[in-house]
Design an enzyme around this catalytic site. Structure first.
Site, PDB file in Angstrom:
ATOM      1  CB  CYS A  83     -11.050  -3.502  -9.076  1.00 35.97           C
ATOM      2  SG  CYS A  83     -10.859  -4.736  -7.810  1.00 35.97           S
TER       3      CYS A  83
ATOM      4  CD  GLN B   5     -14.430  -9.180  -6.359  1.00 32.43           C
ATOM      5  OE1 GLN B   5     -15.357  -8.850  -5.286  1.00 32.43           O
ATOM      6  NE2 GLN B   5     -13.161  -8.624  -6.054  1.00 32.43           N
TER       7      GLN B   5
ATOM      8  CB  SER C 214      -5.811 -10.268 -13.145  1.00 25.08           C
ATOM      9  OG  SER C 214      -7.024  -9.932 -13.492  1.00 25.08           O
TER      10      SER C 214
ATOM     11  CG  HIS D 112     -13.629  -7.775 -10.685  1.00 26.37           C
ATOM     12  ND1 HIS D 112     -12.649  -8.892 -11.128  1.00 26.37           N
ATOM     13  CD2 HIS D 112     -13.154  -7.221  -9.631  1.00 26.37           C
ATOM     14  CE1 HIS D 112     -11.613  -8.727 -10.060  1.00 26.37           C
ATOM     15  NE2 HIS D 112     -11.984  -7.679  -9.294  1.00 26.37           N
TER      16      HIS D 112
HETATM   17  N1  LIG Z   1      -5.123  -6.399  -9.445  1.00 33.97           N
HETATM   18  C1  LIG Z   1      -6.266  -5.490  -9.253  1.00 33.97           C
HETATM   19  O1  LIG Z   1      -7.355  -5.681 -10.076  1.00 33.97           O
HETATM   20  C2  LIG Z   1      -6.094  -4.277  -8.596  1.00 33.97           C
HETATM   21  C3  LIG Z   1      -7.174  -3.409  -8.728  1.00 33.97           C
HETATM   22  C4  LIG Z   1      -7.306  -2.378  -7.543  1.00 33.97           C
HETATM   23  C5  LIG Z   1      -6.320  -2.001  -6.774  1.00 33.97           C
HETATM   24  N2  LIG Z   1      -5.287  -2.976  -6.494  1.00 33.97           N
HETATM   25  C6  LIG Z   1      -4.197  -2.584  -5.646  1.00 33.97           C
HETATM   26  O2  LIG Z   1      -3.043  -2.721  -6.367  1.00 33.97           O
HETATM   27  C7  LIG Z   1      -1.776  -2.854  -5.412  1.00 33.97           C
HETATM   28  C8  LIG Z   1      -1.096  -3.870  -6.477  1.00 33.97           C
HETATM   29  O3  LIG Z   1      -1.951  -5.122  -6.854  1.00 33.97           O
HETATM   30  P1  LIG Z   1      -1.316  -5.972  -8.144  1.00 33.97           P
HETATM   31  O4  LIG Z   1      -2.329  -6.728  -8.350  1.00 33.97           O
HETATM   32  O5  LIG Z   1      -0.434  -5.219  -9.132  1.00 33.97           O
HETATM   33  O6  LIG Z   1      -0.290  -6.713  -7.357  1.00 33.97           O
HETATM   34  P2  LIG Z   1       1.064  -7.768  -7.746  1.00 33.97           P
HETATM   35  O7  LIG Z   1       0.869  -8.380  -9.043  1.00 33.97           O
HETATM   36  O8  LIG Z   1       1.282  -8.693  -6.585  1.00 33.97           O
HETATM   37  O9  LIG Z   1       1.962  -6.508  -7.676  1.00 33.97           O
HETATM   38  C9  LIG Z   1       2.746  -5.912  -6.580  1.00 33.97           C
HETATM   39  C10 LIG Z   1       3.654  -4.849  -7.212  1.00 33.97           C
HETATM   40  O10 LIG Z   1       4.230  -4.187  -5.847  1.00 33.97           O
HETATM   41  C11 LIG Z   1       5.535  -4.360  -5.592  1.00 33.97           C
HETATM   42  N3  LIG Z   1       5.878  -4.503  -4.383  1.00 33.97           N
HETATM   43  C12 LIG Z   1       5.662  -5.183  -3.412  1.00 33.97           C
HETATM   44  N4  LIG Z   1       6.116  -5.016  -2.176  1.00 33.97           N
HETATM   45  C13 LIG Z   1       7.128  -4.129  -2.424  1.00 33.97           C
HETATM   46  C14 LIG Z   1       7.710  -3.225  -1.514  1.00 33.97           C
HETATM   47  N5  LIG Z   1       8.016  -3.396  -0.229  1.00 33.97           N
HETATM   48  N6  LIG Z   1       8.418  -2.240  -2.054  1.00 33.97           N
HETATM   49  C15 LIG Z   1       8.263  -1.728  -3.287  1.00 33.97           C
HETATM   50  N7  LIG Z   1       7.546  -2.469  -4.157  1.00 33.97           N
HETATM   51  C16 LIG Z   1       6.865  -3.519  -3.737  1.00 33.97           C
HETATM   52  C17 LIG Z   1       5.926  -5.669  -6.638  1.00 33.97           C
HETATM   53  O11 LIG Z   1       7.367  -5.777  -6.776  1.00 33.97           O
HETATM   54  P3  LIG Z   1       8.020  -6.787  -6.999  1.00 33.97           P
HETATM   55  O12 LIG Z   1       8.065  -7.472  -8.217  1.00 33.97           O
HETATM   56  O13 LIG Z   1       9.651  -6.431  -6.599  1.00 33.97           O
HETATM   57  O14 LIG Z   1       7.649  -7.776  -5.947  1.00 33.97           O
HETATM   58  C18 LIG Z   1       5.127  -5.521  -7.802  1.00 33.97           C
HETATM   59  O15 LIG Z   1       5.536  -4.667  -8.540  1.00 33.97           O
HETATM   60  C19 LIG Z   1      -2.501  -3.622  -4.224  1.00 33.97           C
HETATM   61  O16 LIG Z   1      -2.473  -2.488  -3.459  1.00 33.97           O
HETATM   62  C20 LIG Z   1      -3.774  -3.995  -4.781  1.00 33.97           C
HETATM   63  O17 LIG Z   1      -4.752  -4.110  -3.858  1.00 33.97           O
HETATM   64  C21 LIG Z   1      -5.104  -4.107  -7.507  1.00 33.97           C
END
Ligand SMILES: NC(=O)c1ccc[n+]([C@@H]2O[C@H](COP(=O)([O-])OP(=O)(O)OC[C@H]3O[C@@H](n4cnc5c(N)ncnc54)[C@H](OP(=O)(O)O)[C@@H]3O)[C@@H](O)[C@H]2O)c1
Length: 334
Positions: free
Chosen positions: A129, A156, A159, A241
């Site tokens: 991001c 940052q 979220s 951010h």
């Molecule tokens: N947040 C940001 O600003 C941002 C920006 C760019 C990239 N990202 C990337 O996007 C990804 C997710 O981030 P997030 O912020 O959305 O995290 P989050 O809110 O913690 O959500 C994680 C998601 O992944 C699912 N999950 C976790 N373990 C899993 C498994 N073993 N099998 C299937 N689903 C699984 C969770 O499902 P459950 O509900 O079942 O736990 C939930 O839907 C990460 O790789 C992060 O680095 C995030």
């Protein structure tokens, strides 16, 4: 033509934003397959005036899927990304799993859409991001005067660490205001009323997040000679951010020229008014918006020919979901 779209990690902070973005941009969806771990299977999520029921992610989840948007962490992407691609889906992955793979393009549509054409693994990576909003702001300047050195300090939002991290910030804030002790559940220490560096360790004393900004910037801009000096910092903001950027070029650049280049640049909203207290891009304005807000564009008083800028964007939208959906629009829908 419409597409079957799988959202992997649909219950997460980015996954929920993916569903909102697909709906808001009227992406041609014939069916959504919302996937998560077993924990959240059965959860109902709003989509297009109705609901989608979340299913557990399994190897067979991708049959008939045209587009798979992954945001469930790097290990899930490493395991299931190739399975989805083999099943015939275009994979757009938000995790760090594939970003530096030479056979996976790392794409920001406003900056390097052409890279998306070569994708031998069927996987396109979405950058970090912080990198996305920085390269959107710097690309028009790089095209004109070629970047030499970028010094960036980030502010940052919580979220960026996922849904549970926002809950931790709110719980800590409440506890602090009530005079109770703060017990962090996600952060390694107090984030409420504080500023911390909570990243995974990287090579040397540079954090993993900081290295991402170095390597990803070079890959996206296609120039390994660009020096990037980041300091990444977490602040008690929910979404949005901010980045203070100092940029040096191979030829001198003035703030006036930079503003001319940034005015109307794709994906950029230029804050052109002269500086006054509080008159600059802010996370509270950026949250929920698509644009990368660029303001405080000024000549560096210490380094002639260099610039300073303040850049703010919604980390869940342009930093993740929106960028991924824009890639899919340009590659699949056109
Ligand atoms: N947040 C940001 O600003 C941002 C920006 C760019 C990239 N990202 C990337 O996007 C990804 C997710 O981030 P997030 O912020 O959305 O995290 P989050 O809110 O913690 O959500 C994680 C998601 O992944 C699912 N999950 C976790 N373990 C899993 C498994 N073993 N099998 C299937 N689903 C699984 C969770 O499902 P459950 O509900 O079942 O736990 C939930 O839907 C990460 O790789 C992060 O680095 C995030």
């Amino acid at each position: 033509m419409s597409f079957v779209v799988a959202v992997v990690g649909a219950t997460g902070a980015v996954g929920r934003e993916m569903l909102r973005t697909l709906e808001q941009r009227a992406f041609p969806v014939s069916r959504v397959v919302a996937l998560s771990s077993k924990r959240s299977a059965g959860t109902k999520l709003p989509f297009a005036g109705g609901e989608v029921v979340v299913e557990e992610l399994v190897a067979g989840s991708f049959a008939g899927v045209d587009l798979a948007l992954f945001s469930a962490g790097a290990s899930v992407s490493r395991e299931y990304g190739p399975i989805a691609a083999k099943a015939g889906a275009l994979v757009v992955d938000n995790s760090s799993a594939w970003r530096m793979d030479p056979d996976c393009p790392l794409v920001v549509p406003e900056v390097n859409l052409a890279h998306a054409a070569r994708r031998p693994k069927g996987i396109i990576a979405n950058p970090n991001c912080s990198t996305i909003q920085m390269v959107v702001a710097l690309k028009p300047l790089h095209d004109a005067a070629r970047l030499k050195h970028v010094v960036v300090s980030t502010y940052q939002a919580t979220s960026g660490k996922g849904h549970a991290a926002v809950e931790d910030l709110l719980a800590q804030t409440r506890a602090n205001l009530e005079g109770k002790g703060v017990e962090p559940s996600v952060f390694p220490g107090q984030i409420a009323f504080n500023v911390i560096c909570d990243w995974k360790a990287g090579e040397g004393d540079t954090s993993e997040e900081e290295w991402k900004m170095v390597y990803e910037t070079r890959k996206i801009l296609g120039d390994d000679s660009i020096a990037v000096s980041p300091t990444t910092v977490r602040v008690p903001v929910v979404t949005g951010h901010a980045e203070a950027i100092h940029a040096q070029f191979h030829r001198p650049m003035t703030a006036d020229e930079a503003k001319t280049l940034l005015r109307g640049a794709e994906g950029v909203e230029l804050f052109d008014a002269p500086y006054a207290p509080g008159n600059h891009p802010q996370p509270v304005q950026a949250a929920g918006q698509d644009a990368v807000m660029v303001g405080r564009v000024r000549n560096d008083p210490g380094v002639p020919g260099a610039l300073n800028l303040f850049v703010v964007a919604d980390n869940l939208r342009k930093g993740a979901a929106l960028n991924a959906v824009q890639i899919a629009e340009r590659v699949l829908v056109k």
